[in-house]
Design an enzyme around this catalytic site. Structure first.
Site, PDB file in Angstrom:
ATOM      1  N   CYS A   1      35.279  46.588  45.002  1.00  0.00           N
ATOM      2  CA  CYS A   1      33.981  47.207  44.733  1.00  0.00           C
ATOM      3  C   CYS A   1      32.985  46.978  45.882  1.00  0.00           C
ATOM      4  O   CYS A   1      33.092  47.610  46.918  1.00  0.00           O
ATOM      5  CB  CYS A   1      33.436  46.709  43.395  1.00  0.00           C
TER       6      CYS A   1
ATOM      7  N   HIS B   1      37.724  47.710  39.364  1.00  0.00           N
ATOM      8  CA  HIS B   1      37.877  46.284  39.057  1.00  0.00           C
ATOM      9  C   HIS B   1      39.223  46.011  38.382  1.00  0.00           C
ATOM     10  O   HIS B   1      39.385  46.256  37.181  1.00  0.00           O
ATOM     11  CB  HIS B   1      36.746  45.816  38.137  1.00  0.00           C
TER      12      HIS B   1
ATOM     13  N   GLU C   1      40.431  43.180  37.679  1.00  0.00           N
ATOM     14  CA  GLU C   1      40.371  41.936  36.915  1.00  0.00           C
ATOM     15  C   GLU C   1      40.009  42.128  35.454  1.00  0.00           C
ATOM     16  O   GLU C   1      40.252  41.244  34.622  1.00  0.00           O
ATOM     17  CB  GLU C   1      39.396  40.950  37.585  1.00  0.00           C
TER      18      GLU C   1
END
Length: 510
Positions: A79, A167, A169
């Site tokens: 990002c 993202h 994660e």
């Protein structure tokens, strides 16, 4: 070179998640602020750049030193990190014309990209940015797109440098773990050797080297963190560990007696101290939550110091500090991971105690603490205990605290918690408790009007307490629990259930 990953934090709310996802792959990771001087990059085999609420186009650009990283070590930029590489290495970043928040799907994947191996088009990813990469940096190749984001991911040619605008994660990125595995295992060639067994072995050895033959005092709380810390220390130094379990009079019903017996059965060198009268006296007349917390903290330090002085030549104080406590106590300029709280376990002892700090769990997360505890053979009942606030029931009694109110809340809480166990709901809940509200309500018992207390039940699901949602407990359970409380606890005539999530509400009411 050590088998670990460096995560540079630019203030993203998801930075802790990156570290946890990496560790789920049995690879050790550490988080540092992007501008920290506290690490040597040569000790890491790969580097990940986090997201950020900041813009690379604004005045508040966060500039990392990538001179020893980019082109020299495998690098994954997420990002903000991806946009930083584009903006400052020959590309262009601009404001996005379309919505780039929430769920999206990969519409194009370069089939030759190692980063996207075993990930198919239409895989769901999670976006969270208002800027977008308009032109790729010098020598970069596009390796993935979504329907709205052309340059969703790129690689710098002749470098193991990868960048993604989503993202991986977060759980909403369905193949995020696969992408991290591709980068860390297949590209960076990290070994998946970081396990609870390995942690125990290295930590025991480190504790023995750090402490030697000195004595250590540890304040046990009955919670998972301090318990696992105690067993690790006991394994390392045996009877040189002195555990103190203080009854502050604000524990759950019969908790002091039951937990003390559990600790003694585990072979720990533990002393129980009943200081309930001292704590209740310190709380007398206080209604403000912060004043109550400070009074409890001050009383605990005084009691603990008194007991520690009874042990000759103690040199160390052990604490159950875990990694989120450390991360939350380090300020990252300008973002949500800026200091959330100055945690009571981090950096904090009065000068007069003059003890060195030892923190066996300082670099691991709560779920990892439980796995380490399992490896150490700790009773699953102890490991599965819900978190309980340090100030105890004092912050679940809204307003002033009296012995009568504590006893009332203990009885209500016992009915609720025992009921969760009876209905096999306890392990489905991350944390549960009862709040005693500072209001009375009108009720009818028999033919008589009552004007008595209201209690609020609270049960939440969470992974780490940073966010939480209320648990949809069965109506039949709530009905049975309410009836038991009202019929058995004198002074309570109304039960309500808290259906607030965090955020905007907090888990505790004070």
């Amino acid at each position: 070179m050590q088998q670990k990953v460096l995560i540079l934090d630019f203030g993203s709310q998801f930075t802790q998640l990156i570290a946890r996802r990496v560790r789920e792959l049995n690879i050790y990771s550490e988080i540092f602020p992007y501008n920290s001087k506290s690490f040597d990059v040569e000790n890491y085999k790969a580097v990940i750049l986090s997201g950020s609420p900041n813009s690379v186009r604004g005045e508040d650009v966060l500039h990392p030193d990538l001179s020893k990283i980019k082109g020299k070590k495998p690098l994954l930029a997420i990002c903000y990190g991806a946009q930083y590489l584009a903006h400052f290495f020959g590309g262009k970043v601009g404001a996005s014309n379309s919505r780039e928040y929430g769920r999206a799907n990969l519409s194009y994947i370069n089939s030759k990209s190692k980063l996207f191996e075993n990930i198919k088009e239409q895989s769901q990813v999670w976006m969270s940015h208002s800027d977008t990469i308009i032109e790729l940096p010098k020598n970069a190749t596009k390796i993935a797109s979504t329907h709205d984001v052309e340059n969703g991911a790129f690689r710098i040619e002749d470098e193991e440098t990868y960048a993604i605008q989503f993202h991986p994660e977060v759980y909403h990125s369905t193949d995020g773990k696969q992408l991290l595995e591709n980068f860390l295992v297949h590209i960076a060639k990290l070994e998946q050797s970081w396990t609870p067994d390995a942690f125990v072995e290295t930590t025991v050895k480190r504790l023995q080297e750090q402490i030697g033959n000195e004595k250590v005092v540890l304040g046990l709380s009955g919670g998972v963190d301090s318990t696992v810390a105690a067993v690790l220390l006991d394994k390392a130094i045996g009877k040189n560990l002195y555990c103190i379990f203080v009854d502050n009079g604000l524990l759950r019903k019969d908790e002091y007696k039951n937990v003390l017996a559990q600790y003694q059965n585990m072979g720990l060198n533990v002393k129980g101290v009943d200081a309930s009268a001292r704590f209740l006296s310190a709380l007398s007349g206080l209604s403000d939550p912060e004043k109550k917390r400070k009074a409890i903290g001050k009383a605990f330090i005084e009691v603990f110091d008194d007991e520690a002085h009874k042990i000759e030549d103690v040199k160390f104080l052990a604490q159950g500090t875990i990694y989120p406590d450390v991360i939350e106590s380090v300020s990252i300029s300008g973002g949500p991971s800026a200091t959330i709280k100055s945690h009571h376990n981090v950096g904090g002892l009065p000068d007069f105690m003059k003890l060195k700090i030892v923190e066996p769990l300082r670099m691991i997360f709560k779920d990892e603490v439980r796995r380490v505890g399992k490896t150490l053979g700790i009773d699953p009942v102890l490991l599965g205990r819900h978190p309980f606030p340090g100030p105890g029931l004092a912050i679940r009694i809204l307003g002033d605290v009296t012995q009568e109110k504590v006893k009332m809340l203990q009885e209500v809480d016992a009915i609720f918690i025992n009921g969760l166990r009876k209905w096999n709901l306890y392990d489905e809940v991350w944390q549960a408790g009862v709040m005693l509200l500072p209001v009375n309500s009108v009720g009818v018992m028999g033919d008589e009007r009552t004007y008595e207390k209201v209690v609020a039940l609270r049960a939440v699901s969470s992974t780490d307490g940073m966010t939480a949602d209320w648990v949809n407990l069965p109506y039949e359970f709530l009905q049975e629990t309410s009836n038991k409380i009202i019929n058995n606890v004198k002074g309570v005539n109304r039960v309500v259930y808290d259906i607030s999530s965090k955020p905007p509400a907090t888990i505790e009411w004070e």
